[in-house]
Scaffold this active site. Structure first.
Site, PDB file in Angstrom:
ATOM      1  N   HIS A  53       0.831  -1.212   0.000  1.00 62.34           N
ATOM      2  CA  HIS A  53       0.000   0.000   0.000  1.00 62.34           C
ATOM      3  C   HIS A  53       0.868   1.264   0.000  1.00 62.34           C
ATOM      4  O   HIS A  53       0.535   2.248  -0.644  1.00 62.34           O
ATOM      5  CB  HIS A  53      -0.962  -0.004   1.186  1.00 62.34           C
ATOM      6  CG  HIS A  53      -1.853  -1.217   1.201  1.00 62.34           C
ATOM      7  ND1 HIS A  53      -2.513  -1.648   2.311  1.00 62.34           N
ATOM      8  CD2 HIS A  53      -2.173  -2.098   0.203  1.00 62.34           C
ATOM      9  CE1 HIS A  53      -3.219  -2.735   2.020  1.00 62.34           C
ATOM     10  NE2 HIS A  53      -3.013  -3.034   0.751  1.00 62.34           N
ATOM     11  N   HIS A 210      -9.608  -1.630  -4.587  1.00 62.70           N
ATOM     12  CA  HIS A 210      -8.440  -1.981  -3.777  1.00 62.70           C
ATOM     13  C   HIS A 210      -7.501  -2.911  -4.537  1.00 62.70           C
ATOM     14  O   HIS A 210      -6.276  -2.833  -4.388  1.00 62.70           O
ATOM     15  CB  HIS A 210      -8.827  -2.598  -2.426  1.00 62.70           C
ATOM     16  CG  HIS A 210      -7.623  -2.831  -1.576  1.00 62.70           C
ATOM     17  ND1 HIS A 210      -7.015  -1.828  -0.860  1.00 62.70           N
ATOM     18  CD2 HIS A 210      -6.831  -3.924  -1.425  1.00 62.70           C
ATOM     19  CE1 HIS A 210      -5.920  -2.288  -0.285  1.00 62.70           C
ATOM     20  NE2 HIS A 210      -5.784  -3.561  -0.604  1.00 62.70           N
ATOM     21  N   ASP A 214      -3.563  -2.337  -5.002  1.00 63.17           N
ATOM     22  CA  ASP A 214      -2.528  -3.356  -4.793  1.00 63.17           C
ATOM     23  C   ASP A 214      -1.691  -3.546  -6.059  1.00 63.17           C
ATOM     24  O   ASP A 214      -0.463  -3.667  -5.996  1.00 63.17           O
ATOM     25  CB  ASP A 214      -3.174  -4.716  -4.473  1.00 63.17           C
ATOM     26  CG  ASP A 214      -3.522  -4.864  -3.005  1.00 63.17           C
ATOM     27  OD1 ASP A 214      -3.015  -4.102  -2.174  1.00 63.17           O
ATOM     28  OD2 ASP A 214      -4.329  -5.770  -2.709  1.00 63.17           O
ATOM     29  N   HIS A 237      -0.927 -10.814  -5.904  1.00 53.79           N
ATOM     30  CA  HIS A 237       0.491 -10.457  -5.841  1.00 53.79           C
ATOM     31  C   HIS A 237       1.389 -11.478  -6.546  1.00 53.79           C
ATOM     32  O   HIS A 237       2.357 -11.122  -7.197  1.00 53.79           O
ATOM     33  CB  HIS A 237       0.949 -10.317  -4.390  1.00 53.79           C
ATOM     34  CG  HIS A 237       0.230  -9.238  -3.647  1.00 53.79           C
ATOM     35  ND1 HIS A 237       0.242  -7.925  -4.049  1.00 53.79           N
ATOM     36  CD2 HIS A 237      -0.546  -9.281  -2.541  1.00 53.79           C
ATOM     37  CE1 HIS A 237      -0.480  -7.197  -3.201  1.00 53.79           C
ATOM     38  NE2 HIS A 237      -0.979  -8.007  -2.285  1.00 53.79           N
TER      39      HIS A 237
END
Ligand SMILES: [Zn+2]
Length: 284
Positions: A53, A210, A214, A237
Site C-alpha cells: 500500500h 483496492h 494493490d 500479488h
C-alpha cells in the site's frame, strides 16, 4: 516509519533501523520473498512485510526515490488503504530531481494464467488497468473497474479503497498468530452476508478498486514507470510478480523511452517527466 528524501538514482529502498547496521532492502521484483496475504521483501534473512500500500502511494504520487526507515518487520497498516500515505507524502511535498524519468514502454503482448486467474499486458502509450474480481459473496459478486493512470484520479478514485477480508479468515489467522492487529479500523470485514464495519463502504465497488491499488504497488516493484495496458482477472500479488519478472527478463517485451518520446504520442496522459523524491522526511 520515516520516508526520507533520496538521490535521483536510489529507487525505493527499505531500511530496517531496528537491526544491526540498519540493512537496506531494495523494493524490486527480485527481492519479493513472500506473497501470502501481503507482499514481503527480503534480503539475506532480513524482511519487510506489507509494503504494497505504501508502494502504491509512492507510485500514485509518482515518487521514484526514497529511503523508508522502519523499526519493525512490517510497514504500518494504517487504515488498510494508501490514503494515509498519500496524505503524508502530499504533506511534506514532492520535489523534481535533475535526472529525466525513463519509462518501460510495452512492445509486445504477454499473457499469464493460473488456476482461473489471468493477467495480460499489451502495448499502449499510457498506463491502464482493467481489473475484474469474482467472489461468491452477496456484497461482492462480480466487480469490474478500468483505471487509466493519472495522479488526481488515483487520489480520488483508488487511494481510499481499503483491503478486505472475511470474519472466518480473521479468526483463522489470529488462531495462527497472524493479523493480530487486524480489526475493523484497518480493513473492510464481512461475515457470510454483509459488511461489518459500522460506516459501510467508501465506494460501492471498493473491493475491485483496492485490487487496482494493490496492483499499482506491485507495478512499483518493476523499478520504472510502465506504459502498457494491463488486464487482470482475479490476479493477485503472486501472478503479478511472475508477469513482471518475465517482462523484465524479455528484452523483446519493452523499450526504454523518455517522457518526451512518450508524450509525442497523441493519447499519452501527461506524466511527471523528471525523477522525484519527497521534499522532507515524512513520519508515520
Ligand atoms: Zn492490499
Amino acid at each position: 516509519m520515516t520516508i526520507r528524501p533520496a538521490e535521483a538514482d536510489t529507487g525505493i529502498m527499505f531500511k530496517r533501523t531496528d537491526r544491526p547496521g540498519s540493512p537496506l532492502i531494495p523494493a524490486d521484483v527480485f527481492h519479493v520473498v513472500d506473497t501470502n496475504f501481503s507482499t514481503t521483501l527480503g534480503m539475506d534473512d532480513i524482511t519487510i512485510s506489507t509494503v504494497e500500500h505504501l508502494l502504491s502511494a509512492l507510485a500514485g504520487m509518482e515518487v521514484d526515490n526514497v529511503i523508508i526507515e522502519v523499526d519493525a518487520p512490517e510497514v504500518p497498516i494504517m487504515d488498510g488503504s494508501s490514503a494515509p500515505f498519500v496524505f503524508l507524502i502530499r504533506g511534506v511535498g514532492v520535489v523534481s530531481q535533475r535526472q529525466p524519468r525513463r519509462f518501460y514502454k510495452v512492445k509486445r503482448k504477454l499473457n499469464l494464467s493460473h488456476n482461473g486467474t489471468r493477467l495480460t499486458v499489451a502495448p499502449s502509450n499510457q498506463l491502464s488497468i482493467n481489473f475484474t474480481i469474482e467472489f461468491n459473496h452477496p456484497v461482492i459478486r462480480r466487480q469490474d473497474y478500468s483505471f487509466t493512470f493519472n495522479q488526481s484520479d488515483y487520489i480520488k478514485h483508488i487511494s481510499r479503497a481499503r483491503t478486505f477480508g472475511f470474519m472466518r479468515d480473521v479468526r483463522y489467522l489470529q488462531e495462527n498468530n497472524l493479523a493480530l492487529g487486524g480489526s475493523l479500523d484497518n480493513a473492510v470485514i464481512m461475515d457470510d452476508y454483509c459488511v461489518l464495519n459500522e460506516d459501510g463502504l467508501r465506494y460501492p465497488d471498493e473491493f475491485v478498486r483496492h485490487k487496482i491499488l494493490d496492483f499499482l504497488g506491485d507495478v512499483a516493484l518493476v523499478g520504472r514507470p510502465i506504459l502498457g495496458a494491463f488486464s487482470a482477472h482475479k490476479s493477485g500479488h503472486e501472478l503479478n510478480n511472475t508477469l513482471f519478472r518475465q517482462f523484465l527478463a524479455d528484452p523483446q517485451a519493452w523499450q526504454l523511452v523518455t517522457p518526451q518520446a512518450a508524450a509525442a504520442q497523441a493519447d499519452t496522459v501527461q506524466r511527471r517527466v523528471a525523477r522525484a523524491t519527497v521534499k522532507q522526511p515524512a513520519v508515520a
